[in-house]
Design a protein around this motif. Structure first.
Motif, PDB file in Angstrom:
ATOM      1  N   SER A  31     -40.473 -48.100  33.438  1.00 22.57           N
ATOM      2  CA  SER A  31     -39.677 -47.071  32.815  1.00 22.57           C
ATOM      3  C   SER A  31     -40.829 -46.039  32.035  1.00 22.57           C
ATOM      4  CB  SER A  31     -38.964 -47.417  31.516  1.00 22.57           C
ATOM      5  OG  SER A  31     -38.833 -46.498  30.660  1.00 22.57           O
ATOM      6  N   LEU A  32     -40.786 -44.914  32.372  1.00 21.63           N
ATOM      7  CA  LEU A  32     -42.006 -43.909  31.621  1.00 21.63           C
ATOM      8  C   LEU A  32     -41.595 -43.516  30.397  1.00 21.63           C
ATOM      9  CD1 LEU A  32     -41.856 -41.079  34.330  1.00 21.63           C
ATOM     10  CD2 LEU A  32     -43.832 -42.273  33.858  1.00 21.63           C
ATOM     11  N   VAL A  33     -40.303 -43.986  29.815  1.00 24.31           N
ATOM     12  CA  VAL A  33     -39.949 -43.637  28.453  1.00 24.31           C
ATOM     13  C   VAL A  33     -40.347 -44.601  27.347  1.00 24.31           C
ATOM     14  CG1 VAL A  33     -37.697 -43.342  26.929  1.00 24.31           C
ATOM     15  CG2 VAL A  33     -37.821 -42.481  29.363  1.00 24.31           C
ATOM     16  N   PHE A  36     -43.820 -44.459  26.162  1.00 24.30           N
ATOM     17  CA  PHE A  36     -44.139 -43.060  25.988  1.00 24.30           C
ATOM     18  C   PHE A  36     -44.631 -43.320  24.381  1.00 24.30           C
ATOM     19  CE2 PHE A  36     -42.627 -38.972  23.672  1.00 24.30           C
ATOM     20  CZ  PHE A  36     -43.395 -38.167  24.736  1.00 24.30           C
ATOM     21  N   ILE A  53     -40.178 -33.369  23.043  1.00 25.05           N
ATOM     22  CA  ILE A  53     -41.528 -34.281  22.380  1.00 25.05           C
ATOM     23  C   ILE A  53     -42.839 -34.091  23.234  1.00 25.05           C
ATOM     24  CG2 ILE A  53     -41.915 -36.333  21.221  1.00 25.05           C
ATOM     25  CD1 ILE A  53     -39.066 -36.911  21.943  1.00 25.05           C
ATOM     26  N   VAL A  64     -41.112 -35.419  27.016  1.00 20.72           N
ATOM     27  CA  VAL A  64     -39.678 -36.166  27.100  1.00 20.72           C
ATOM     28  C   VAL A  64     -38.793 -35.161  26.207  1.00 20.72           C
ATOM     29  CG1 VAL A  64     -38.421 -37.920  26.126  1.00 20.72           C
ATOM     30  CG2 VAL A  64     -40.780 -38.245  27.197  1.00 20.72           C
ATOM     31  N   LEU A  66     -34.959 -35.183  24.980  1.00 22.58           N
ATOM     32  CA  LEU A  66     -33.558 -35.789  24.797  1.00 22.58           C
ATOM     33  C   LEU A  66     -32.709 -34.970  24.333  1.00 22.58           C
ATOM     34  CD1 LEU A  66     -35.262 -38.602  22.327  1.00 22.58           C
ATOM     35  CD2 LEU A  66     -34.813 -38.729  24.878  1.00 22.58           C
ATOM     36  N   THR A 110     -32.085 -38.021  29.115  1.00 20.53           N
ATOM     37  CA  THR A 110     -33.463 -38.089  28.807  1.00 20.53           C
ATOM     38  C   THR A 110     -34.258 -37.378  30.279  1.00 20.53           C
ATOM     39  OG1 THR A 110     -33.064 -39.969  27.581  1.00 20.53           O
ATOM     40  CG2 THR A 110     -35.291 -39.584  28.272  1.00 20.53           C
ATOM     41  N   THR A 111     -35.014 -36.541  29.819  1.00 18.27           N
ATOM     42  CA  THR A 111     -35.816 -36.183  31.004  1.00 18.27           C
ATOM     43  C   THR A 111     -37.329 -36.142  30.665  1.00 18.27           C
ATOM     44  OG1 THR A 111     -34.057 -34.189  31.262  1.00 18.27           O
ATOM     45  CG2 THR A 111     -36.348 -33.750  32.323  1.00 18.27           C
ATOM     46  N   VAL A 112     -37.978 -36.516  31.741  1.00 19.69           N
ATOM     47  CA  VAL A 112     -39.398 -36.790  31.538  1.00 19.69           C
ATOM     48  C   VAL A 112     -40.301 -36.233  32.442  1.00 19.69           C
ATOM     49  CG1 VAL A 112     -41.454 -38.636  31.395  1.00 19.69           C
ATOM     50  CG2 VAL A 112     -39.011 -39.339  30.648  1.00 19.69           C
ATOM     51  N   VAL A 113     -41.212 -35.457  32.123  1.00 18.37           N
ATOM     52  CA  VAL A 113     -42.036 -34.704  32.773  1.00 18.37           C
ATOM     53  C   VAL A 113     -43.719 -35.519  32.764  1.00 18.37           C
ATOM     54  CG1 VAL A 113     -43.140 -32.521  33.415  1.00 18.37           C
ATOM     55  CG2 VAL A 113     -40.981 -32.417  32.403  1.00 18.37           C
ATOM     56  N   CYS A 114     -43.808 -36.081  33.719  1.00 18.88           N
ATOM     57  CA  CYS A 114     -45.234 -36.767  33.512  1.00 18.88           C
ATOM     58  C   CYS A 114     -45.862 -36.957  35.007  1.00 18.88           C
ATOM     59  CB  CYS A 114     -44.934 -38.239  32.979  1.00 18.88           C
ATOM     60  SG  CYS A 114     -46.411 -39.348  32.925  1.00 18.88           S
ATOM     61  N   PRO A 115     -46.996 -36.635  35.174  1.00 24.23           N
ATOM     62  CA  PRO A 115     -48.145 -36.175  34.214  1.00 24.23           C
ATOM     63  C   PRO A 115     -47.618 -34.600  34.089  1.00 24.23           C
ATOM     64  CG  PRO A 115     -49.129 -36.220  36.499  1.00 24.23           C
ATOM     65  CD  PRO A 115     -47.811 -36.765  36.541  1.00 24.23           C
TER      66      PRO A 115
END
Lengths: 318, 318
Positions: A31-33, A36, A53, A64, A66, A110-115
């Motif tokens: 999990s990237l979350v 974090f 965030i 991230v 939310l 939840t949305t993650v932008v990484c990198p």
């Protein structure tokens, strides 16, 4: 792509969601979350229950997002029966509770932008907004040179007008080269319900950039858009003209004249008084004074990172 | 009471919350919520994650309001570490998850009105909104007789002007009987932060009901409100004019001329194009044409249960 005020990343995510549903439901062990580390809050929308965030996942920059999900009507009974309640206040007929719902009935998207690049971070960072008052002279001296120098492409608009793109999305067309337009749903509207109806009329003429270019010469064009646009929406969606907010933006998000048709009950982005101009007012103003929009001071909002705002600041106008 | 668009029940709840905190935290064994039988959804605000439900508790009418709480910055670390995650979509740098949070970190605020009267139910029921176009003639034939017949009291406004009420809330006053006004915070603003700054300027003159009554005679009044109002806000709150949205409502919620000053970053209720008129536009329009607001058609929204809408319908204008 009709109109969208979302940046590239948001559009991309939408596209991903549409194309990539095969992945849905797959559990993630990596999990990237949970890895974090929070650095700072970019933006916090308390009313909409969204937070953006900035932080790091294993030394990589990440954003991230939310967002609490809407309350689902089909799970309401279960929600009310199976939640824990704690009374907070009771007074006469009113009482308030804290409700602790089972997690599966109360999800957070939840949305993650990484990198994440600097551009992602900047996109989500809350920006100060300034209201600028642009005189007719300011338009000619500052705004017009700026928008010409930026040479914003409207090729995607021409593609729609020439049926090279989105032809299947067109709801109505008047092909007249002077007074004609195409009408199609805005991308913000999923077309599932008329409560948030949102269509755009794009004119065939290519010589009108915005409200500032309009004179009484354009009255046949504007009245045609209004009456035929309203007719088409009534026919297609059974929404009468009295339920529509019909307006132009200034500044527009692209410099090819277009008109917004939204449900008056929908709190559409960009329908606030400092950016929207009701088509009915525009028509009346041009009937009374052909050079109304050439000469008037027009107020509009600009984000702190807008290049045009810098031009106004350099000129001592803000 | 300065301006408020909230109905009596919402105000009452706010007051209760302020006065009645002693009850907070007391657990309830006799829950009004778990016995609640759902009859129908009164209103569903998906964007704000609020839902209004009509139903019964042991044969008594009741309204239940569920609202997800804002995401709390001080619990973010715990939220991200202790939640269960389910990957939905992964594509390039973007991924989305369903996050199942521990219930105590993801509360739903629940309000119960029981027994609820027909008035409570009507207050929360979603009402259709219609956009009406009122010509100058419609104003004189339909609107003016209607608002006169309703004899809406503005005694509370006179109380403010005469310092019989809210005198301690006044931020600035210009006592001139022709061009003067008092400036005070709107009740919607808790004055805790300038992000949602909201003040009202109420004119001392008692002969101007609304935008419709304005002519070039009132230009000194309007320009005075603008410049002294902006100055006072800059002095008191350090918010410069370029961060302010300054406007009038048409229709207003009370018929004594007043001007709204809100932060341009605040999505204030009533700042949409169909109800708000920027003071800068009003001034320019009167400078060009003293009878602009006497003669123009003005569009404004009306709820389906508004008595004035009935008058327009009877006259075949909607």
């Amino acid at each position: 792509m009709a109109e969208s005020e979302n940046g590239a990343a948001a559009k991309r995510l939408k596209t991903d969601a549409a194309n990539d549903c095969g992945d849905a439901g797959e559990p993630s062990s990596d999990s990237l979350v949970s890895d974090f580390e929070i650095s700072r809050i970019l933006r916090d929308c308390a009313r909409e229950k969204i937070i953006f965030i900035h932080g790091k996942v294993k030394d990589q920059d990440a954003v991230v997002i939310l967002e609490k999900t809407p309350i689902r009507q089909d799970t309401l009974s279960e929600l009310l029966k199976s939640s824990q309640l704690k009374l907070q206040i009771k007074n006469d007929v009113y009482s308030t509770y804290q409700l602790h719902a089972p997690a599966h009935l109360n999800e957070i998207k939840t949305t993650v932008v990484c990198p994440a690049t600097e551009k992602h971070v900047k996109k989500y960072l809350h920006q100060e907004v300034f209201l600028v008052e642009e005189s007719g002279e300011d338009y000619r001296n500052l705004t017009l040179p700026y928008i010409s120098s930026q040479s914003f492409s409207v090729q995607w608009v021409h593609n729609i007008l020439e049926k090279k793109a989105e032809a299947d999305r067109i709801v109505f067309e008047d092909p007249d080269p002077d007074t004609g337009f195409v009408l199609l749903p805005d991308f913000k509207w999923d077309q599932k319900q008329v409560q948030d109806l949102y269509l755009i009329a794009i004119v065939h003429r290519r010589d009108v950039k915005s409200l500032r270019d309009l004179t009484s010469e354009h009255l046949p064009l504007l009245t045609n858009i209004r009456s035929k646009g309203e007719d088409a929406i009534q026919r297609q969606y059974s929404v009468p003209p009295s339920k529509l907010r019909v307006y132009l933006h200034y500044q527009p998000s692209y410099y090819h004249l277009h008109v917004h048709f939204t449900s008056v009950e929908y709190d559409a982005p960009g329908c606030r008084v400092e950016r929207a101009h009701l088509l009915s007012d525009v028509i009346q103003n041009l009937q009374a004074d052909s050079s109304y929009y050439h000469n008037r001071s027009l107020a509009f909002p600009m984000r702190a990172d807008d290049g045009l705002l810098l031009k106004f600041k350099e000129a001592g106008k803000v």
